[in-house]
Design a protein around this motif. Structure first.
Motif, mmCIF file in Angstrom:
data_model
loop_
_atom_site.group_PDB
_atom_site.id
_atom_site.type_symbol
_atom_site.label_atom_id
_atom_site.label_comp_id
_atom_site.label_asym_id
_atom_site.label_seq_id
_atom_site.Cartn_x
_atom_site.Cartn_y
_atom_site.Cartn_z
ATOM 1 N N ASN A 1 40.517 44.929 33.451
ATOM 2 C CA ASN A 1 40.883 44.854 34.854
ATOM 3 C C ASN A 1 42.287 44.267 34.928
ATOM 4 O O ASN A 1 42.521 43.127 34.521
ATOM 5 C CB ASN A 1 39.889 43.964 35.618
ATOM 6 C CG ASN A 1 40.298 43.756 37.066
ATOM 7 O OD1 ASN A 1 40.882 44.644 37.688
ATOM 8 N ND2 ASN A 1 40.010 42.576 37.600
ATOM 9 N N TYR B 1 36.833 47.160 41.962
ATOM 10 C CA TYR B 1 37.193 47.262 40.546
ATOM 11 C C TYR B 1 35.964 47.069 39.666
ATOM 12 O O TYR B 1 35.862 47.677 38.597
ATOM 13 C CB TYR B 1 38.307 46.268 40.187
ATOM 14 C CG TYR B 1 37.828 44.876 39.860
ATOM 15 C CD1 TYR B 1 37.381 44.552 38.581
ATOM 16 C CD2 TYR B 1 37.804 43.872 40.825
ATOM 17 C CE1 TYR B 1 36.929 43.282 38.278
ATOM 18 C CE2 TYR B 1 37.349 42.608 40.533
ATOM 19 C CZ TYR B 1 36.924 42.313 39.257
ATOM 20 O OH TYR B 1 36.466 41.059 38.964
ATOM 21 N N ASN C 1 44.180 46.407 42.067
ATOM 22 C CA ASN C 1 43.594 46.450 40.725
ATOM 23 C C ASN C 1 43.679 47.845 40.132
ATOM 24 O O ASN C 1 43.661 48.839 40.850
ATOM 25 C CB ASN C 1 42.124 46.033 40.772
ATOM 26 C CG ASN C 1 41.929 44.589 41.178
ATOM 27 O OD1 ASN C 1 41.763 44.301 42.350
ATOM 28 N ND2 ASN C 1 41.972 43.687 40.218
ATOM 29 N N VAL D 1 41.938 49.778 36.479
ATOM 30 C CA VAL D 1 41.094 49.637 35.295
ATOM 31 C C VAL D 1 41.671 50.488 34.167
ATOM 32 O O VAL D 1 41.843 51.707 34.314
ATOM 33 C CB VAL D 1 39.638 50.051 35.599
ATOM 34 C CG1 VAL D 1 38.826 50.157 34.312
ATOM 35 C CG2 VAL D 1 38.993 49.048 36.557
#
Length: 281
Positions: A178, A52, A218, A220
C-alpha cells in the motif's frame, strides 16, 4: 446493553484511538494521531471498509484457488484487518504480523482480540529487520502496509529492501504494498522502477482520479515472478463500490517513464499527504 466507548491511548509512535462505529455493533476505526489506520468489524471480518484494503483483498482472492491456505507475512499491523480476512477466507493459513509499535499491538490485541485458532502470530519489531532475518522462501505473500504517521518509511522503499522481500517469497510468491502519492508521482514511479528491477511482473491498482493526478491517494503495488491474473483483478477492482483501475504492461512502463530505482542511500519517505487527504468526519 452497554454502548461501546472510544478508547484513547498513548502508544510508541503517537496517540491511538479506537472509535466504535455507530452503524455496526462490533466495528471499530483505529486512528493514530488523527490519521485513519484500520477498520475492523469483529462480527464480519470479511467486511473491508477502506478502499485500499479491499483492493489488497481482491489481489489475495486471486492468488490461488479459493480457500487454499497461504503463508502470509504482513509488514505493518494496524488493527489486523487483513490477517482476520485471510484467516476466514483461507482457513489454515499461517500468518505472521510485524508491527514496530508494540504499544499499538498491545492496544489492538487487548481490545480487538483475534479469534482462537486464527493462525496469526504478532511480533513487535521493525519490518525491514524482521524481513532480513526471515528464512528464504518462507512466504507465499508479503503484504507491506507500513506507515510512520502518514508516510511510508524510507528504509522500506529501496532496491535492497525489495531484494529481501523477493528472497523471502517462494518462486510463485507475490509482494503487495500500500503506497500513497500524487502527481507528478515521483515517489510512486520510483517504487515501480525499484521493484521492476527485482520482479518480472508488476501491476498497479488505484482510483482513476488518483492516476489522472486529480488528488492524493493510495495505490496498491503488485509484484511477482509469474504472470498476474490481470483479467480477474481488473474485473474485481472495476466492480468495486469505489471502482479502481489496474495498470500493467506497456501502460505501466509508460507511467514509470525514466524513473530510477531507489538505493538505500537515496531513499526518502513517501510524500506528506495534504491536509484532509486521509481525514475523517
Amino acid at each position: 446493553m452497554n454502548e461501546p466507548i472510544p478508547v484513547t491511548r498513548e502508544v510508541d509512535h503517537g496517540v491511538a484511538k479506537l472509535m466504535p462505529d455507530v452503524d455496526r455493533a462490533r466495528a471499530w476505526l483505529l486512528t493514530v494521531d488523527g490519521a485513519p489506520q484500520s477498520y475492523v468489524d469483529l462480527d464480519a471480518p470479511t467486511h473491508l471498509e477502506f478502499e485500499y484494503t479491499r483492493r489488497l483483498g481482491h489481489v489475495l482472492d486471486t492468488l490461488a484457488e479459493p480457500g487454499r491456505p497461504l503463508d502470509v507475512l504482513h509488514l505493518g499491523g494496524g488493527a489486523l484487518t487483513l490477517p482476520r480476512y485471510v484467516a476466514v477466507t483461507r482457513p489454515g493459513s499461517r500468518q505472521d504480523v510485524v508491527e514496530a509499535d508494540r504499544g499499538l499491538l498491545e492496544l489492538v490485541t487487548e481490545h480487538l482480540p483475534l479469534p482462537a485458532g486464527a493462525g496469526v502470530t504478532v511480533h513487535g519489531a521493525d519490518a525491514r529487520a524482521w524481513l532480513e532475518a526471515a528464512p528464504d522462501g518462507s512466504a507465499d505473500v508479503v503484504v507491506a502496509d507500513v506507515f510512520g504517521g502518514s508516510r511510508v518509511p524510507a528504509h522500506l522503499t529501496s532496491e535492497a529492501y525489495a531484494r529481501e522481500a523477493e528472497r523471502v517469497l517462494r518462486a510463485d510468491g507475490v509482494y503487495l504494498a500500500n503506497l500513497a502519492d500524487a502527481a507528478p508521482f515521483t515517489f510512486l514511479r520510483a517504487q515501480l522502477a525499484t521493484f521492476g528491477t527485482v520482479f518480472q511482473e508488476l501491476a498497479l491498482i488505484a482510483e482513476p482520479g488518483v492516476l489522472r493526478g486529480r488528488r492524493f491517494g493510495n495505490a496498491v503495488l503488485v509484484a511477482a515472478h509469474h504472470p498476474i491474473d490481470t483479467a480477474a483483478l481488473t474485473r474485481l477492482v472495476a466492480s468495486d463500490v469505489f471502482p479502481a483501475r489496474l495498470e500493467h504492461g506497456p501502460a505501466l512502463r509508460d507511467f514509470i517513464g525514466g524513473a530510477l530505482p531507489v538505493r538505500d542511500e537515496d531513499a526518502v519517505p513517501s510524500p506528506e499527504p495534504p491536509d484532509g487527504a486521509f481525514g475523517i468526519g
